[in-house]
Design an enzyme around this catalytic site. Structure first.
Site, mmCIF file in Angstrom:
data_model
loop_
_atom_site.group_PDB
_atom_site.id
_atom_site.type_symbol
_atom_site.label_atom_id
_atom_site.label_comp_id
_atom_site.label_asym_id
_atom_site.label_seq_id
_atom_site.Cartn_x
_atom_site.Cartn_y
_atom_site.Cartn_z
ATOM 1 N N LYS A 158 0.824 -1.204 0.000
ATOM 2 C CA LYS A 158 0.000 0.000 0.000
ATOM 3 C C LYS A 158 0.862 1.259 0.000
ATOM 4 O O LYS A 158 0.611 2.203 -0.761
ATOM 5 C CB LYS A 158 -0.922 0.004 1.219
ATOM 6 C CG LYS A 158 -1.987 -1.081 1.193
ATOM 7 C CD LYS A 158 -2.818 -1.057 2.465
ATOM 8 C CE LYS A 158 -3.898 -2.131 2.443
ATOM 9 N NZ LYS A 158 -4.721 -2.108 3.680
ATOM 10 N N ALA A 213 -0.804 0.766 6.046
ATOM 11 C CA ALA A 213 -1.102 -0.120 7.172
ATOM 12 C C ALA A 213 -2.100 -1.189 6.743
ATOM 13 O O ALA A 213 -2.922 -0.971 5.856
ATOM 14 C CB ALA A 213 -1.655 0.672 8.350
ATOM 15 N N ASP A 214 -2.013 -2.341 7.404
ATOM 16 C CA ASP A 214 -2.966 -3.420 7.154
ATOM 17 C C ASP A 214 -3.129 -4.219 8.448
ATOM 18 O O ASP A 214 -2.160 -4.383 9.197
ATOM 19 C CB ASP A 214 -2.494 -4.334 6.029
ATOM 20 C CG ASP A 214 -3.627 -5.180 5.481
ATOM 21 O OD1 ASP A 214 -4.299 -4.717 4.541
ATOM 22 O OD2 ASP A 214 -3.856 -6.289 5.992
ATOM 23 N N THR A 215 -4.348 -4.693 8.693
ATOM 24 C CA THR A 215 -4.648 -5.436 9.912
ATOM 25 C C THR A 215 -5.290 -6.774 9.572
ATOM 26 O O THR A 215 -6.153 -6.845 8.701
ATOM 27 C CB THR A 215 -5.598 -4.621 10.826
ATOM 28 O OG1 THR A 215 -4.978 -3.378 11.157
ATOM 29 C CG2 THR A 215 -5.916 -5.378 12.109
ATOM 30 N N GLY A 254 0.353 -4.442 10.378
ATOM 31 C CA GLY A 254 1.610 -4.093 9.744
ATOM 32 C C GLY A 254 1.587 -2.625 9.357
ATOM 33 O O GLY A 254 0.545 -2.104 8.947
#
Length: 197
Positions: A61, A77-79, A114
């Site tokens: 991203k 960001a990624d969850t 992340g």
């Protein structure tokens, strides 16, 4: 607003996410920023460990938006939610949401977020993890929660900062990480590179 870094002035700070929770957390930390959501399809190699997977997604991203805005500082960001080594993303429908919440019921799972920060030619990527324990949930409780509409834009089909808080018995780790952005750790990352508000 201009942000000072160790390598000079950058005009913009960009959050490469459309998540309202991430917007709220970054704003609460005192930052002014632009929102430019990444749009490319997410891809990680099969059998990638969850912590590595979520960092790879965050980096994808950030790189996408950094390529479009090379003079900006970009946060990606990624969850994900992980239980029994299975990654639970966002549910596509009520049935999938029900199955996810039934799996989480009465058990402890791990939330990984992340984060990737790209500043010119430098970048830093990290992952934060939090353990979350759910109460034992009845089918009626799960169905009622799904009817609120909250599960459908959230990994693991719940949001801890909303009505989903009623499902949670306890956590070990960063609460804000479960919301989708470990803001304390992110701010320290930005401060290391002299990103000031």
């Amino acid at each position: 607003m201009l942000y000072l870094t160790g390598k000079g002035w950058y005009i913009m700070l960009i959050l490469a996410s459309q998540s309202p929770r991430r917007h709220e957390l970054l704003k609460s930390a005192g930052y002014d920023f632009e929102i430019v959501p990444a749009k490319s399809e997410e891809h990680i190699p099969e059998n990638t460990p969850p912590e590595q997977a979520v960092m790879a997604l965050a980096r994808q991203k950030a790189l996408e938006i950094s390529t479009l805005h090379p003079d900006a500082t970009v946060i990606g960001a990624d969850t994900i939610v992980v239980i029994d080594n299975v990654i639970l993303g966002k549910p596509s429908d009520k049935s999938e949401a029900f199955d996810m919440l039934r799996t989480l019921s009465g058990r402890t799972h791990t939330v990984f977020t992340g984060v990737c920060v790209i500043m010119g030619n430098s970048e830093e990527t990290f992952a934060e993890s939090t353990e979350v324990e759910f109460y034992e949930l009845s089918d009626e409780e799960i169905t009622a929660y799904i009817e609120t509409g909250e599960p459908f834009d959230k990994a693991g089909a719940y949001g801890i900062q909303e009505k989903g808080a009623l499902l949670v018995k306890g956590i070990v780790g960063d609460f804000y990480n479960v919301m989708g952005l470990p803001i304390g750790r992110l701010v320290r990352c930005l401060n290391k590179s002299r990103i000031i508000t």
